[in-house]
Write a protein that holds these residues in place. Structure first.
Motif, PDB file in Angstrom:
ATOM      1  N   VAL A  30       6.358 -10.488  35.566  1.00 52.08           N
ATOM      2  CA  VAL A  30       5.737 -11.744  35.642  1.00 52.08           C
ATOM      3  C   VAL A  30       4.746 -11.658  34.709  1.00 52.08           C
ATOM      4  CG1 VAL A  30       6.640 -12.554  37.698  1.00 52.08           C
ATOM      5  CG2 VAL A  30       4.647 -11.472  37.744  1.00 52.08           C
ATOM      6  N   LYS A  31       4.645 -12.523  33.630  1.00 49.92           N
ATOM      7  CA  LYS A  31       3.484 -12.195  32.788  1.00 49.92           C
ATOM      8  C   LYS A  31       2.203 -13.357  33.088  1.00 49.92           C
ATOM      9  CE  LYS A  31       6.398 -10.240  29.101  1.00 49.92           C
ATOM     10  NZ  LYS A  31       7.586 -10.346  29.668  1.00 49.92           N
ATOM     11  N   VAL A  32       1.186 -12.810  33.261  1.00 51.94           N
ATOM     12  CA  VAL A  32      -0.029 -13.557  33.635  1.00 51.94           C
ATOM     13  C   VAL A  32      -0.966 -13.672  32.521  1.00 51.94           C
ATOM     14  CG1 VAL A  32      -1.929 -13.550  35.190  1.00 51.94           C
ATOM     15  CG2 VAL A  32       0.670 -13.093  35.882  1.00 51.94           C
ATOM     16  N   ILE A  33      -1.496 -14.581  31.921  1.00 51.34           N
ATOM     17  CA  ILE A  33      -2.576 -14.467  31.048  1.00 51.34           C
ATOM     18  C   ILE A  33      -4.001 -15.049  31.637  1.00 51.34           C
ATOM     19  CG2 ILE A  33      -1.248 -14.355  28.987  1.00 51.34           C
ATOM     20  CD1 ILE A  33      -1.171 -17.147  28.218  1.00 51.34           C
ATOM     21  N   GLY A  34      -4.921 -14.468  31.162  1.00 55.24           N
ATOM     22  CA  GLY A  34      -6.335 -14.934  31.469  1.00 55.24           C
ATOM     23  C   GLY A  34      -7.060 -15.498  30.361  1.00 55.24           C
ATOM     24  N   THR A  35      -8.249 -15.886  30.575  1.00 53.55           N
ATOM     25  CA  THR A  35      -9.022 -16.363  29.584  1.00 53.55           C
ATOM     26  C   THR A  35     -10.395 -15.810  29.180  1.00 53.55           C
ATOM     27  OG1 THR A  35     -10.151 -17.956  31.423  1.00 53.55           O
ATOM     28  CG2 THR A  35      -8.311 -18.866  29.975  1.00 53.55           C
ATOM     29  N   GLU A  36     -11.031 -14.979  30.131  1.00 53.93           N
ATOM     30  CA  GLU A  36     -12.158 -14.495  29.731  1.00 53.93           C
ATOM     31  C   GLU A  36     -12.028 -12.902  29.693  1.00 53.93           C
ATOM     32  OE1 GLU A  36     -15.754 -13.647  32.479  1.00 53.93           O
ATOM     33  OE2 GLU A  36     -16.271 -15.318  31.763  1.00 53.93           O
ATOM     34  N   PRO A  37     -12.244 -12.623  28.279  1.00 52.74           N
ATOM     35  CA  PRO A  37     -11.745 -11.089  27.844  1.00 52.74           C
ATOM     36  C   PRO A  37     -12.882 -10.118  28.333  1.00 52.74           C
ATOM     37  CG  PRO A  37     -12.540 -11.997  26.020  1.00 52.74           C
ATOM     38  CD  PRO A  37     -12.716 -13.312  27.022  1.00 52.74           C
ATOM     39  N   LEU A 221       3.870  -6.716  37.246  1.00 49.72           N
ATOM     40  CA  LEU A 221       3.014  -7.676  36.911  1.00 49.72           C
ATOM     41  C   LEU A 221       2.394  -7.235  35.430  1.00 49.72           C
ATOM     42  CD1 LEU A 221       0.963 -10.031  38.831  1.00 49.72           C
ATOM     43  CD2 LEU A 221      -0.701  -8.377  37.565  1.00 49.72           C
ATOM     44  N   GLU A 222       2.522  -8.198  34.422  1.00 50.74           N
ATOM     45  CA  GLU A 222       1.886  -7.937  32.983  1.00 50.74           C
ATOM     46  C   GLU A 222       0.726  -8.905  32.975  1.00 50.74           C
ATOM     47  OE1 GLU A 222       3.177  -8.051  28.580  1.00 50.74           O
ATOM     48  OE2 GLU A 222       4.640  -7.017  29.794  1.00 50.74           O
ATOM     49  N   LEU A 223      -0.616  -8.345  32.727  1.00 53.21           N
ATOM     50  CA  LEU A 223      -1.535  -9.222  32.623  1.00 53.21           C
ATOM     51  C   LEU A 223      -2.115  -8.992  31.056  1.00 53.21           C
ATOM     52  CD1 LEU A 223      -4.209 -10.711  33.905  1.00 53.21           C
ATOM     53  CD2 LEU A 223      -4.869  -8.400  34.355  1.00 53.21           C
ATOM     54  N   ALA A 241       4.766 -16.308  28.531  1.00 53.73           N
ATOM     55  CA  ALA A 241       3.917 -16.119  29.642  1.00 53.73           C
ATOM     56  C   ALA A 241       4.374 -17.149  30.798  1.00 53.73           C
ATOM     57  CB  ALA A 241       2.610 -16.620  29.288  1.00 53.73           C
ATOM     58  N   ASP A 242       4.303 -16.764  32.007  1.00 53.68           N
ATOM     59  CA  ASP A 242       4.610 -17.312  33.086  1.00 53.68           C
ATOM     60  C   ASP A 242       3.590 -18.215  33.926  1.00 53.68           C
ATOM     61  OD1 ASP A 242       7.458 -16.446  33.112  1.00 53.68           O
ATOM     62  OD2 ASP A 242       6.653 -14.301  33.506  1.00 53.68           O
ATOM     63  N   GLU A 500       0.221 -11.748  45.347  1.00 57.64           N
ATOM     64  CA  GLU A 500       1.015 -11.500  46.504  1.00 57.64           C
ATOM     65  C   GLU A 500       2.493 -12.415  46.305  1.00 57.64           C
ATOM     66  OE1 GLU A 500      -0.803 -11.485  50.007  1.00 57.64           O
ATOM     67  OE2 GLU A 500      -1.814  -9.478  49.917  1.00 57.64           O
ATOM     68  N   ASN A 501       2.187 -13.804  46.212  1.00 60.68           N
ATOM     69  CA  ASN A 501       3.191 -14.320  46.327  1.00 60.68           C
ATOM     70  C   ASN A 501       3.732 -14.971  45.129  1.00 60.68           C
ATOM     71  OD1 ASN A 501       3.780 -14.662  49.387  1.00 60.68           O
ATOM     72  ND2 ASN A 501       1.622 -15.273  49.313  1.00 60.68           N
ATOM     73  N   PHE A 502       3.302 -14.535  44.000  1.00 64.57           N
ATOM     74  CA  PHE A 502       3.576 -15.110  42.887  1.00 64.57           C
ATOM     75  C   PHE A 502       4.827 -14.297  42.287  1.00 64.57           C
ATOM     76  CE2 PHE A 502       3.552 -15.280  37.942  1.00 64.57           C
ATOM     77  CZ  PHE A 502       3.822 -16.631  37.972  1.00 64.57           C
ATOM     78  N   VAL A 503       5.881 -15.292  41.910  1.00 62.65           N
ATOM     79  CA  VAL A 503       6.990 -14.615  41.335  1.00 62.65           C
ATOM     80  C   VAL A 503       7.779 -15.930  40.496  1.00 62.65           C
ATOM     81  CG1 VAL A 503       8.726 -15.501  43.323  1.00 62.65           C
ATOM     82  CG2 VAL A 503       9.259 -13.298  42.055  1.00 62.65           C
ATOM     83  N   CYS A 504       8.933 -15.248  39.768  1.00 57.80           N
ATOM     84  CA  CYS A 504       9.431 -16.381  38.834  1.00 57.80           C
ATOM     85  C   CYS A 504      10.877 -15.887  39.010  1.00 57.80           C
ATOM     86  CB  CYS A 504       9.140 -16.234  37.294  1.00 57.80           C
ATOM     87  SG  CYS A 504       7.436 -16.451  37.128  1.00 57.80           S
TER      88      CYS A 504
END
Lengths: 511, 316
Positions: A30-37, A221-223, A241-242, A500-504
């Motif tokens: 599952v590919k997760v992207i954030g905003t603050e590097p 999980l890929e972040l 991204a998911d 924990e519950n995040f899945v695609c």
């Protein structure tokens, strides 16, 4: 025959190269992207969490002793229950059994004691020490393998809530900052796999021995962090991204109509401030402060700056939508009232003030400019100075008499003393109100919940009327995920995330 | 050839002097920038004691001149010190990012060469006719598009609308060569298009100018076919200024493509430099800028050598 196979392989290669999806190693995360590097100085050490990026990754690998729900009430995590002694001085936490660290060691009371003592240790130098200054390191003890006691010098009625701070993640006994910076050893749902403090792409594998049975739901999980909004939109639209952990207000507006995506909003949390020094003219006159508060059209700011993703505020850190707020009414804009107050304060012909801002946090410049327009209606000239974003927090913030700032949402017990008491480290307004200090001190040691909340409400009202900080609105975080994903809800407190519950679809755990 | 060798040696000595000067300027510039390094690294909520501790640890309490000479002595030994934000050897950090960027620039260059030469040839062959006008309009259009917009348009065109390429150019040490090329195609294409328009315009001008010159008239009177004249006689001469422009463009790709890197979140050298600047990470900034300057100088040197070799007067 052999040649034919070669040709076929070549053809297949060409097709994959041209059109096929990029193979992400052996499995699909599952590919997760954030905003603050946080690159290039990311850290896996909970004692030194700095930017949101550190929290994005640390929440995947560690657990807290106590967590918070979306209304900031404490909920069990590694501690399954807790109680407090008659005199309110000793809190006892019962730990979950059968929890192991990623290296196989069982997690016991010793590790919890070590984790919190480490935060208080001046030799470690964690920013947490200032937040937890009411704790006594010697008072944190292991009663047995699964019971921890926190004995405090004075009553801390909201102790479990405060222990949920972003630094309060449990690490193994004896682990040092140098080790943890690069290699997280936690009890959390995912195990660190690919990680470097200088690279934004990180991979975490499912912890198959996770103490919450059946979780996490995803295999890996890929972040990464993507700073440009257009790139985030492109990534989620194309399926690269998911999940976007926190999309900006504008992006949320664009993506809301896309049938292949789903939006999840958090309760309002983060807030922006306009802070003025109450010991410096003209802000030392409470009538001037109140006039500046009266010129603000709060709902208009919510509608324009954050496009409706949030709620208006009342110049105190508790959102009016919270059951703990002193009122649910929003202060109305009152230009005539502002003019009247200014005249009483000796400024019948208006007032000229300087407001320092900078894009140290998204939306601060827009807020300053909107405030400038609103204040002009009451004859107040606000000269907005837009400072460079990269040095805003160490050059401008708290160093000018009138400036913008931002804070993460916090429960009243933590948020009120954090930036408003006369001895608060981040007393942005240099506000010194003995009555307010007394109310908070009393609340902190009041063990009756009803009475305690009443004291907090009284303190909020005092702050709202007399304080030197304008809090015009609270922002809701918006997470965006692909329609075939589920199980992620953004939290109003930025450093709290739960994967924990995040899945695609197609990325479920192998077991 | 001797003349060329002398020239090259001359240029080398001159380049080393330039590098030393650049290093002093960079160090001084970072010194006078506002902002406090420890609070940048530890964040706005770090306790004062921790900041002071870090200041001593990083040697920031020592005079700037002393720190500069320490750094310079290390650099001469090939040791660029430790990054103060990441606490890792600068060389490792820079090398990983630089190899990514060089790969990107290499692919961009491969796309750039035909992309800038072919349209210019077409324009020269059909000067002031329809094909020339169409290509001219296109180049002006791209020239006046900001980098950020062009990269974004390509992103939405070739990654979202037509999902041919991944939108995020996230490469890592584990990426296989085939995947690597696929992943970096979009940013490389953006770069190539951005720079090719300059090359095309330049080459068209010099080709048309050359076609007006005496020696080409002579060739025409001799009855050589026009295509042969352009490819054999005009193009090699016209390529000399184009080569210089290409060299500068290539050097620009190494350090100045932050915008493209940001849009595609490509872990390249430009972003590393920006991050280093934001954190006031002096060892990292120094090493990055010096390497960028070194590449700039080296590439220009190569272009000069190329020009010498292409120049019929110097061909032996």
């Amino acid at each position: 025959m052999r040649n034919e196979r070669k040709i076929r392989a070549l053809l297949l290669g060409a097709v994959i190269f041209g059109l096929g999806p990029v193979a992400a190693g052996a499995q699909d995360c599952v590919k997760v992207i954030g905003t603050e590097p946080g690159v290039p100085n990311l850290t896996m050490d909970p004692a030194f969490v700095n930017l949101a990026d550190d929290s994005y990754q640390q929440n995947a690998v560690y657990n807290r002793l106590v967590n918070l729900d979306s209304s900031f009430q404490p909920i069990p995590e590694l501690a399954k229950s807790w109680n407090v002694s008659e005199d309110g001085l000793t809190w006892t936490f019962e730990l979950e059994e059968g929890v192991t660290f990623h290296d196989g060691r069982p997690m016991t009371a010793k590790d919890v004691v070590y984790s919190f003592r480490r935060l208080l240790d001046p030799k470690v130098g964690s920013p947490a020490a200032a937040v937890l200054n009411f704790l006594d390191a010697d008072g944190i003890t292991a009663i047995d393998d699964h019971t921890v006691a926190f004995k405090t010098p004075t009553v801390v009625a909201d102790l479990p809530t405060v222990l949920a701070i972003k630094y309060g993640l449990v690490v193994p006994e004896g682990s040092t900052s140098e080790e943890l910076k690069l290699k997280a050893v936690g009890t959390g749902p995912f195990v660190q796999d690919v990680y470097s403090p200088t690279e934004t792409r990180r991979v975490f594998q499912r912890n198959n021995n996770y103490w919450r049975k059946g979780l996490p739901k995803a295999q890996c999980l890929e972040l990464s962090v993507v700073t440009e909004e257009v790139s985030r939109i492109a990534a989620i639209r194309s399926g690269a991204a998911d999940l976007i952990l926190s999309a900006g207000a504008a992006a949320a507006g664009v993506l809301a109509n896309d049938p292949t995506l789903k939006l999840e909003k958090s309760a309002p949390g983060t807030y922006l401030t306009l802070s003025m020094w109450t010991d410096t003219p003209p802000f030392n006159d409470v009538r001037v402060r109140q006039a500046l508060k009266k010129v603000v059209d709060r709902q208009l700011l919510v509608d324009t700056i954050i496009l409706g993703n949030g709620v208006a505020g009342n110049d105190n850190p508790v959102p009016p939508t919270s059951p703990l707020a002193y009122t649910s009414e929003i202060k109305p804009q009152d230009i005539a009232g502002a003019k009247k107050l200014l005249a009483e304060a000796g400024h019948p012909n208006g007032l000229t003030i300087e407001l320092n801002t900078g894009e140290g946090y998204p939306g601060m410049v827009a807020l300053a400019q909107a405030f400038q327009q609103m204040a002009a209606q009451a004859g107040i000239t606000v000269n907005v100075i837009n400072n460079p974003a990269d040095s805003y927090w160490d050059v401008i913030w708290m160093k000018k008499p009138f400036f913008t700032s931002n804070w993460s949402g916090r429960p009243p017990a933590e948020g009120l003393p954090y930036t408003f008491t006369s001895d608060a480290k981040y007393n942005e307004a240099k506000w010194n109100n003995p009555e307010f200090d007394r109310l908070l001190k009393e609340a902190r040691s009041e063990t009756d919940v009803e009475k305690r909340n009443a004291l907090y409400k009284e303190a909020q009202k005092l702050l709202s009327d007399d304080g030197g900080v304008i809090i015009p609105y609270f922002v809701s975080d918006v997470a965006v995920m692909r329609a075939d994903c589920e199980g992620y809800v953004p939290h109003p407190q930025v450093p709290i995330l739960n994967y924990e519950n995040f899945v695609c679809k197609g990325k479920e755990a192998a077991q | 050839m001797n003349a060329a060798l002398t020239l090259i040696l001359h240029r080398l000595v001159y380049s080393l002097g330039t590098l030393a000067l650049v290093s002093v300027i960079i160090f001084a510039a970072v010194e006078v920038l506002p902002g406090d390094i420890p609070s940048r690294i530890l964040g706005r909520e770090a306790p004062l004691e921790a900041r002071e501790k870090l200041r001593v640890e990083l040697g920031l309490n020592r005079p700037a001149v002393e720190r500069y000479f320490d750094w310079a002595a290390g650099a001469l030994r090939g040791d660029f010190g430790t990054s103060i934000s990441a606490r890792r050897p600068v060389a490792d950090m820079v090398w990983a990012r630089l190899s990514n960027t060089l790969a990107l620039a290499g692919l961009a260059l491969l796309i750039y060469i035909p992309l800038s030469i072919i349209p210019a040839l077409v324009q020269a062959l059909y000067a002031n006719k329809l094909p020339d006008r169409i290509i001219s309009t296109l180049t002006v259009l791209v020239l006046s598009t900001p980098e950020f917009l062009l990269a974004t348009l390509l992103l939405f065109g070739l990654a979202v609308a037509l999902p041919l390429f991944p939108p995020l150019a996230q490469v890592s040490a584990a990426t296989g060569p085939l995947d690597f090329i696929r992943i970096i195609t979009l940013p490389a294409l953006s770069l190539a298009i951005l720079l090719a328009v300059y090359g095309t315009r330049l080459l068209r001008e010099s080709l048309i100018e050359l076609l007006d010159s005496d020696f080409i008239r002579m060739a025409e009177l001799k009855g050589l076919p026009r295509r042969r004249i352009i490819l054999r006689h005009a193009l090699p001469n016209a390529l000399i200024p184009w080569l210089n422009a290409t060299a500068i463009n290539f050097a620009f790709m190494i350090g100045g493509v932050v915008v493209v890197e940001r849009v595609f979140i490509f872990p390249g050298f430009g972003s590393l430099l920006v991050d280093a600047l934001q954190l006031r990470d002096i060892p990292l900034i120094e090493a990055s800028v010096l390497i960028a300057a070194f590449i700039f100088i080296a590439v220009n040197l190569l272009a000069d050598i190329g020009a010498i070799l292409l120049n019929p007067k110097l061909r032996t």
